[in-house]
Design a protein around this motif. Sequence first.
Motif, mmCIF file in Angstrom:
data_model
loop_
_atom_site.group_PDB
_atom_site.id
_atom_site.type_symbol
_atom_site.label_atom_id
_atom_site.label_comp_id
_atom_site.label_asym_id
_atom_site.label_seq_id
_atom_site.Cartn_x
_atom_site.Cartn_y
_atom_site.Cartn_z
ATOM 1 N N GLU A 146 0.846 -1.186 0.000
ATOM 2 C CA GLU A 146 0.000 0.000 0.000
ATOM 3 C C GLU A 146 0.889 1.246 0.000
ATOM 4 N N LEU B 93 1.674 1.283 -4.943
ATOM 5 C CA LEU B 93 0.974 0.845 -6.138
ATOM 6 C C LEU B 93 -0.459 1.360 -6.178
ATOM 7 N N ASP B 94 -1.036 1.225 -7.346
ATOM 8 C CA ASP B 94 -2.450 1.530 -7.568
ATOM 9 C C ASP B 94 -3.184 0.195 -7.538
ATOM 10 N N ALA B 95 -4.004 -0.028 -6.511
ATOM 11 C CA ALA B 95 -4.666 -1.322 -6.341
ATOM 12 C C ALA B 95 -5.500 -1.701 -7.562
ATOM 13 N N ASP B 96 -6.246 -0.736 -8.128
ATOM 14 C CA ASP B 96 -7.073 -1.045 -9.293
ATOM 15 C C ASP B 96 -6.218 -1.500 -10.474
ATOM 16 N N ALA B 97 -5.090 -0.813 -10.670
ATOM 17 C CA ALA B 97 -4.191 -1.186 -11.771
ATOM 18 C C ALA B 97 -3.599 -2.569 -11.539
#
Length: 328
Positions: free
Chosen positions: A121, A124-128
Motif C-alpha cells: 500500500e 501501487l495503484d490497487a485497481d491497476a
Amino acid sequence: MNESLRKKVDIFTDNNGFFLTKYKMQAGDISVLMSFLFTVEGVSPDGEELDKAEKILKEKTGLFSITRGVLKGVVLAKAVLSGDPAKYFDDLEMVYEKIRNGRIFERENELLAAMVLLDYEGHLDADAMVKKIAEILKEMNDDHPILTDRDDTASAATLALAFPERPASDIANEIDACYRILKKSIGGMASNETQTVAAILTAVKGDVEKKCEKTLEIIEGLQEKKMLSVFSHALPYAGALSALKKPAAGIVEDVEEIFGYLEGKAGFKGLRAGIDTRLIYAASFELMENLKDSDYLGSFAQVDLAAIFVTQITVAAMSVAVASSSVM
C-alpha cells in the motif's frame, strides 16, 4: 549457521510455541506462518493485541466469512502488524472484493492475493494491480488452460508487483518457457508445482535455461538429502533459492543445516509439521539471510526486501496451510 541466524531461528520457534499454545485448534502450518511473519518484522506476538483484533474481525464479518476460515490466523497476524487492525480489515475486504469480481465461490488464494497487494500500500495503484493480475492469469490460461485457475491468483499478484510495466503476454511467455524446460526433468505428474516454480523463476534475473538448470541442481540436491520430493508443496522454494548468487551445492548445504536445527523445535515435532513445512522455513531463513545478494528483478528493488520476501513465503506456504487446515 552463524550466530545471528541461529538467534532468528530461536526467536521464530519461541514465537511458534506461543501460537501453538494460544491457538490449540488451529492448523500447525498456520501457526508456523504466523510465527514467521512476526519474526521477520522483529516483533513479539502480543496475546491481548491478537484478541482485540479478533474481536474487531468478528464485529466486521459474518461467521462464514473467508477471513475467518483457514487463513484467519494469518489475517489476524497481518492486521496486528499493520498497527491498525480495523483499517486493515476494511482495506482487505475492499481489495479482496475487487479481485473476487463478483464470483459466487470464494478462494483462499484470492484472499492471499489481496494481502499481497496490501503489503505494498502506497507503492501501487490497487485497481491497476487487480487489472494486471487478471491479464497475467488470462495469458497463463491461454498457454496452460488445464493448469491455470483462480488458485494461481496469488502467484500472479507477486508478478504484477514485480513487473507493473512489463506486458502480461511477455510475463506469461517466460513462465511457459521455464515450465517447458523444467517439465522435461521433473515430469508431468507434478505439473502444477512445476508451473509455480516457473512463475517464481520469471522474477529472477538471467538466462531462462541457466535459471532452470540451477533450479534443477537445487532440486536434485534437496532430493539426495531426503528433504524434498517432486510432489512436495515445498518444490517452488527451489526456484526461489536459485535467485541466490551462491552455487547450488552451497545453498543445499546451508538449507540442510537449518533443516536439521529446526527438527524437534516447537511446531516441528512429531506429526504436527512434516518435512515439507520444515523445508519451507529452512529455505525461508536461507533466503532471508542472503536476499540482498540475489538476482531478483522488477520493482522488488524499490521496496523493503523483507516485505517482498514475506510475500513470497506466504504465497508458497499457502498450499501447505490449506492442505492441513482445521477450524480455529
